[in-house]
Design a protein around this motif. Structure first.
Motif, PDB file in Angstrom:
ATOM      1  N   ALA A 111     -22.069  18.319-120.607  1.00 27.56           N
ATOM      2  CA  ALA A 111     -21.560  18.766-119.314  1.00 27.56           C
ATOM      3  C   ALA A 111     -22.652  19.448-118.504  1.00 27.56           C
ATOM      4  N   LEU A 164     -12.718  18.595-112.528  1.00 28.92           N
ATOM      5  CA  LEU A 164     -12.230  19.381-113.665  1.00 28.92           C
ATOM      6  C   LEU A 164     -10.757  19.745-113.496  1.00 28.92           C
ATOM      7  N   ARG A 165     -10.359  20.082-112.270  1.00 24.05           N
ATOM      8  CA  ARG A 165      -8.943  20.381-112.023  1.00 24.05           C
ATOM      9  C   ARG A 165      -8.075  19.149-112.259  1.00 24.05           C
ATOM     10  N   GLU A 197     -17.324  18.612-108.538  1.00 22.71           N
ATOM     11  CA  GLU A 197     -17.214  18.831-109.989  1.00 22.71           C
ATOM     12  C   GLU A 197     -15.987  19.677-110.323  1.00 22.71           C
ATOM     13  N   ARG A 247     -13.247  14.058-122.804  1.00 20.71           N
ATOM     14  CA  ARG A 247     -13.992  15.304-122.648  1.00 20.71           C
ATOM     15  C   ARG A 247     -15.424  15.151-123.119  1.00 20.71           C
ATOM     16  N   GLU A 291      -8.746  16.704-114.279  1.00 20.52           N
ATOM     17  CA  GLU A 291      -8.718  16.490-115.725  1.00 20.52           C
ATOM     18  C   GLU A 291      -7.746  17.441-116.406  1.00 20.52           C
TER      19      GLU A 291
END
Length: 132
Positions: A31, A49-50, A45, A25, A52
């Motif tokens: 970010a 994120l999904r 992006e 992270r 991750e």
């Protein structure tokens, strides 16, 4: 009971730390530095994120029960902590009159790698239905 809750909080905090370290992270400041300006870049992006978040322990459920007939108060419990693929762990504490025993069992693809008790299986089933 307080010792069990403290132990549970420690286990959950350690699991969250492992997941955060594993996912690499970034801080909020980091970010914001490299956000794309176009819609296609933003879609990429969001997809990243999904992906991750899929590894996060987002499916949680607790089942409380009386392990022994002579005990009351549903002091025994099983806690399922699973990611979107159904991988994670089930923690169980069985409370007897004079002692409590705690167990951890690995779960992969929504099934226990070791045989799960009925209560542990119920916790996994409830966690699978949980949407966070």
């Amino acid at each position: 009971m307080a010792v069990v809750l403290a132990l549970l909080a420690l286990v959950v905090a350690a699991a969250a730390l492992v997941v955060a370290l594993r996912s690499g992270r970034r801080t909020p400041a980091e970010a914001g530095d490299d956000l794309p300006a176009d819609a296609a870049g933003l879609r990429r992006e969001v997809a990243a994120l999904r992906a991750e978040a899929a590894g996060a322990l987002r499916h949680l459920a607790v089942v409380r029960y009386d392990a022994f007939d002579e005990m009351g108060g549903r002091l025994s419990w099983s806690l399922a902590l699973l990611d979107d693929a159904g991988d994670g762990v089930v923690l169980t504490s069985i409370r007897g009159r004079n002692e409590a025993r705690t167990y951890a069992k690995s779960v992969a693809a929504w099934a226990g790698e070791q045989e799960l008790s009925p209560e542990e299986g119920e916790a996994v089933a409830h966690a699978r239905m949980a949407r966070m």
